[in-house]
Design a protein around this motif. Structure first.
Motif, PDB file in Angstrom:
ATOM      1  N   THR A 239      86.583  95.674  35.644  1.00  0.00           N
ATOM      2  CA  THR A 239      87.063  96.082  36.962  1.00  0.00           C
ATOM      3  C   THR A 239      85.961  96.109  38.008  1.00  0.00           C
ATOM      4  O   THR A 239      86.160  95.663  39.145  1.00  0.00           O
ATOM      5  CB  THR A 239      87.721  97.479  36.882  1.00  0.00           C
ATOM      6  N   ARG A 240      84.778  96.612  37.632  1.00  0.00           N
ATOM      7  CA  ARG A 240      83.731  96.772  38.658  1.00  0.00           C
ATOM      8  C   ARG A 240      82.315  96.422  38.202  1.00  0.00           C
ATOM      9  O   ARG A 240      81.340  96.769  38.860  1.00  0.00           O
ATOM     10  CB  ARG A 240      83.769  98.182  39.221  1.00  0.00           C
ATOM     11  N   GLY A 241      82.187  95.701  37.086  1.00  0.00           N
ATOM     12  CA  GLY A 241      80.882  95.209  36.669  1.00  0.00           C
ATOM     13  C   GLY A 241      80.046  96.257  35.966  1.00  0.00           C
ATOM     14  O   GLY A 241      80.504  97.349  35.650  1.00  0.00           O
ATOM     15  N   GLY A 242      78.790  95.894  35.699  1.00  0.00           N
ATOM     16  CA  GLY A 242      77.889  96.799  34.996  1.00  0.00           C
ATOM     17  C   GLY A 242      77.565  96.267  33.617  1.00  0.00           C
ATOM     18  O   GLY A 242      77.794  95.099  33.294  1.00  0.00           O
ATOM     19  N   ILE A 243      77.018  97.142  32.782  1.00  0.00           N
ATOM     20  CA  ILE A 243      76.583  96.739  31.452  1.00  0.00           C
ATOM     21  C   ILE A 243      76.836  97.858  30.463  1.00  0.00           C
ATOM     22  O   ILE A 243      76.734  99.045  30.802  1.00  0.00           O
ATOM     23  CB  ILE A 243      75.089  96.322  31.458  1.00  0.00           C
ATOM     24  N   PHE A 244      77.181  97.480  29.238  1.00  0.00           N
ATOM     25  CA  PHE A 244      77.402  98.408  28.132  1.00  0.00           C
ATOM     26  C   PHE A 244      76.413  98.051  27.030  1.00  0.00           C
ATOM     27  O   PHE A 244      76.234  96.871  26.696  1.00  0.00           O
ATOM     28  CB  PHE A 244      78.837  98.260  27.620  1.00  0.00           C
ATOM     29  N   LEU A 245      75.778  99.064  26.459  1.00  0.00           N
ATOM     30  CA  LEU A 245      74.827  98.827  25.379  1.00  0.00           C
ATOM     31  C   LEU A 245      75.123  99.765  24.210  1.00  0.00           C
ATOM     32  O   LEU A 245      75.190 100.992  24.391  1.00  0.00           O
ATOM     33  CB  LEU A 245      73.378  99.060  25.823  1.00  0.00           C
ATOM     34  N   TYR A 246      75.310  99.188  23.024  1.00  0.00           N
ATOM     35  CA  TYR A 246      75.361  99.965  21.792  1.00  0.00           C
ATOM     36  C   TYR A 246      74.404  99.274  20.822  1.00  0.00           C
ATOM     37  O   TYR A 246      74.813  98.463  19.991  1.00  0.00           O
ATOM     38  CB  TYR A 246      76.772 100.023  21.222  1.00  0.00           C
ATOM     39  N   PRO A 247      73.108  99.561  20.942  1.00  0.00           N
ATOM     40  CA  PRO A 247      72.113  98.860  20.131  1.00  0.00           C
ATOM     41  C   PRO A 247      72.072  99.392  18.705  1.00  0.00           C
ATOM     42  O   PRO A 247      72.600 100.471  18.403  1.00  0.00           O
ATOM     43  CB  PRO A 247      70.807  99.178  20.860  1.00  0.00           C
ATOM     44  N   GLY A 248      71.441  98.638  17.833  1.00  0.00           N
ATOM     45  CA  GLY A 248      71.073  99.193  16.547  1.00  0.00           C
ATOM     46  C   GLY A 248      69.962 100.202  16.763  1.00  0.00           C
ATOM     47  O   GLY A 248      69.272 100.165  17.789  1.00  0.00           O
ATOM     48  N   ASP A 249      69.772 101.109  15.824  1.00  0.00           N
ATOM     49  CA  ASP A 249      68.677 102.061  15.966  1.00  0.00           C
ATOM     50  C   ASP A 249      68.169 102.475  14.596  1.00  0.00           C
ATOM     51  O   ASP A 249      68.609 101.947  13.569  1.00  0.00           O
ATOM     52  CB  ASP A 249      69.087 103.262  16.830  1.00  0.00           C
ATOM     53  N   ALA A 250      67.238 103.406  14.570  1.00  0.00           N
ATOM     54  CA  ALA A 250      66.518 103.742  13.342  1.00  0.00           C
ATOM     55  C   ALA A 250      67.268 104.685  12.409  1.00  0.00           C
ATOM     56  O   ALA A 250      66.821 104.940  11.298  1.00  0.00           O
ATOM     57  CB  ALA A 250      65.163 104.365  13.711  1.00  0.00           C
ATOM     58  N   ARG A 251      68.420 105.185  12.795  1.00  0.00           N
ATOM     59  CA  ARG A 251      69.155 106.097  11.932  1.00  0.00           C
ATOM     60  C   ARG A 251      69.746 105.355  10.737  1.00  0.00           C
ATOM     61  O   ARG A 251      70.137 104.193  10.858  1.00  0.00           O
ATOM     62  CB  ARG A 251      70.286 106.771  12.721  1.00  0.00           C
ATOM     63  N   PRO A 252      69.835 106.014   9.592  1.00  0.00           N
ATOM     64  CA  PRO A 252      70.472 105.376   8.432  1.00  0.00           C
ATOM     65  C   PRO A 252      71.898 104.946   8.771  1.00  0.00           C
ATOM     66  O   PRO A 252      72.682 105.725   9.298  1.00  0.00           O
ATOM     67  CB  PRO A 252      70.459 106.489   7.374  1.00  0.00           C
ATOM     68  N   GLY A 253      72.221 103.695   8.472  1.00  0.00           N
ATOM     69  CA  GLY A 253      73.552 103.188   8.740  1.00  0.00           C
ATOM     70  C   GLY A 253      73.746 102.620  10.129  1.00  0.00           C
ATOM     71  O   GLY A 253      74.823 102.096  10.439  1.00  0.00           O
ATOM     72  N   TYR A 254      72.727 102.714  10.981  1.00  0.00           N
ATOM     73  CA  TYR A 254      72.851 102.232  12.361  1.00  0.00           C
ATOM     74  C   TYR A 254      71.903 101.071  12.662  1.00  0.00           C
ATOM     75  O   TYR A 254      71.861 100.589  13.783  1.00  0.00           O
ATOM     76  CB  TYR A 254      72.565 103.364  13.351  1.00  0.00           C
ATOM     77  N   GLN A 255      71.143 100.625  11.664  1.00  0.00           N
ATOM     78  CA  GLN A 255      70.166  99.579  11.927  1.00  0.00           C
ATOM     79  C   GLN A 255      70.822  98.298  12.442  1.00  0.00           C
ATOM     80  O   GLN A 255      70.235  97.587  13.265  1.00  0.00           O
ATOM     81  CB  GLN A 255      69.365  99.266  10.650  1.00  0.00           C
ATOM     82  N   ALA A 256      72.016  98.005  11.984  1.00  0.00           N
ATOM     83  CA  ALA A 256      72.731  96.806  12.430  1.00  0.00           C
ATOM     84  C   ALA A 256      73.790  97.146  13.461  1.00  0.00           C
ATOM     85  O   ALA A 256      74.767  96.402  13.632  1.00  0.00           O
ATOM     86  CB  ALA A 256      73.367  96.106  11.231  1.00  0.00           C
ATOM     87  N   GLY A 257      73.610  98.244  14.174  1.00  0.00           N
ATOM     88  CA  GLY A 257      74.615  98.666  15.131  1.00  0.00           C
ATOM     89  C   GLY A 257      75.734  99.411  14.437  1.00  0.00           C
ATOM     90  O   GLY A 257      75.717  99.635  13.220  1.00  0.00           O
ATOM     91  N   ARG A 258      76.751  99.764  15.201  1.00  0.00           N
ATOM     92  CA  ARG A 258      77.849 100.546  14.637  1.00  0.00           C
ATOM     93  C   ARG A 258      79.214  99.911  14.881  1.00  0.00           C
ATOM     94  O   ARG A 258      80.163 100.180  14.157  1.00  0.00           O
ATOM     95  CB  ARG A 258      77.826 101.955  15.254  1.00  0.00           C
ATOM     96  N   LEU A 259      79.319  99.074  15.891  1.00  0.00           N
ATOM     97  CA  LEU A 259      80.603  98.458  16.204  1.00  0.00           C
ATOM     98  C   LEU A 259      80.853  97.257  15.296  1.00  0.00           C
ATOM     99  O   LEU A 259      79.920  96.574  14.872  1.00  0.00           O
ATOM    100  CB  LEU A 259      80.638  98.035  17.671  1.00  0.00           C
TER     101      LEU A 259
END
Length: 336
Positions: A239-259
């Motif tokens: 609708t109005r632009g912008g950016i969404f970020l869901y990066p991987g991170d150092a937590r167990p189970g999140y290294q490859a992202g979560r989505l």
């Protein structure tokens, strides 16, 4: 014959139109069910966990069963859902494969935040796994229904996404027309900042430079948004632009992202790219990624094309240089 959509864009394949029309009918029924959330406490009750270990609401299971049941006599041969352990054969005579998150963001039901259904359609292959474990670039159509103040359906039948709005009186989705291209300039970004300490240096640097505002390399102030509903975040960006970020991170189970790549990121990435935006895992196009399993995860960055491209440049920097406030670096002297 369409029963829930009032029209489809000229040239739309009849089989795609038929399946999306059926999905729209289920979305309309689901919207009514969601509106009864405060009148039917069971809908928000816990239903345990799904095959991937995530908590489920009763409505997750209800929605999944409703979609699968309604597609038994459709053109959908294979059904791949977040709520299923593996790919299910819906109709052996079908020639399409549906990937779906029946109720994205269901944890927000109790707080009355917009939630939705995400879906994509592939050509069916010989097996269910071969049908859905493929790059998002091979999708034939993708879209989502969003259940909020306005119940809307956004779908690409392979071209520019179009928007429908549910008429509560007739329970039909009315076509409002094609979406405009995602605007390149916006001062909004969406990320869960509480995970800052777990991010890799490039993501921290990108966000630091946004937080720095007019005193930083972007030379402008930004607003952070975080709804924790992928459909709602997508709808805002379209609708109005912008950016969404869901990066991987150092937590167990999140290294490859979560989505999930198959039924969340690939369909959303397909829509975003068809609307002139860009979708990546932070560096590489998400539509080029080939999942290795149904519930494969990936980091996910999408939105205005120039902003997503800028995130990738932060990953190209030597690690020693990946810090905030590159005011003297021409590469970062930009409002994006």
């Amino acid at each position: 014959m369409l029963t829930t959509l009032d029209a489809v864009p000229a040239g739309t394949r009849p089989d795609l139109a038929s399946v999306v029309d059926r999905l729209a009918g289920l979305a309309a029924a689901l919207a009514r069910r969601i509106q009864r959330g405060g009148l039917d406490e069971a809908l928000g009750a816990s239903a345990g966990t799904n095959s991937d270990g995530d908590a489920q609401k009763a409505l997750d299971v209800i929605a999944d069963e409703a979609f699968l049941s309604a597609l038994r006599d459709s053109d959908v041969r294979y059904y791949a859902s977040e709520e299923q352990d593996s790919v299910v054969e819906a109709n052996p005579a079908g020639h399409l494969a549906l990937v779906i998150d029946p109720l994205d963001g269901s944890s927000n039901i109790d707080t009355n935040v917009s939630i939705g259904t995400i879906f994509g359609l592939h050509k069916a292959a010989d097996t269910g796994e071969a049908s859905v474990l493929r790059p998002g670039s091979e999708l034939l159509a993708a879209g989502y229904a969003i259940f909020g103040p306005q119940c809307a359906l956004v779908v690409s039948f392979g071209d520019v996404p179009v928007k429908y709005v549910l008429d509560p009186d007739t329970q039909r989705f009315r076509l409002t027309g094609p979406l405009p291209a995602i605007v390149p300039e916006s001062t909004e970004y969406a990320i869960n900042a509480s995970n800052y300490r777990h991010w890799d240096a490039p993501i921290r640097a990108y966000i630091d430079d946004r937080v720095a505002g007019t005193e930083g390399p972007a030379g402008r102030n930004f607003n952070m948004r975080w709804i924790a509903s992928l459909v709602a975040e997508t709808h805002r960006i379209l609708t109005r632009g912008g950016i969404f970020l869901y990066p991987g991170d150092a937590r167990p189970g999140y290294q490859a992202g979560r989505l999930r790549l198959v039924y969340e990121c690939a369909p959303i990435g397909f829509l975003i790219e068809k609307a002139g935006g860009r979708a990546t895992d932070g560096v590489d196009p998400v539509l080029s990624l080939r999942p290795q399993q149904l519930h494969a995860r990936t980091p996910f960055v999408f939105g205005s094309a120039n902003k997503v491209a800028r995130v990738a440049t932060y990953h190209d920097l030597p690690r020693s240089e990946t810090s905030a406030l590159f005011a003297t670096r021409g590469l970062f002297r930009s409002g994006t």
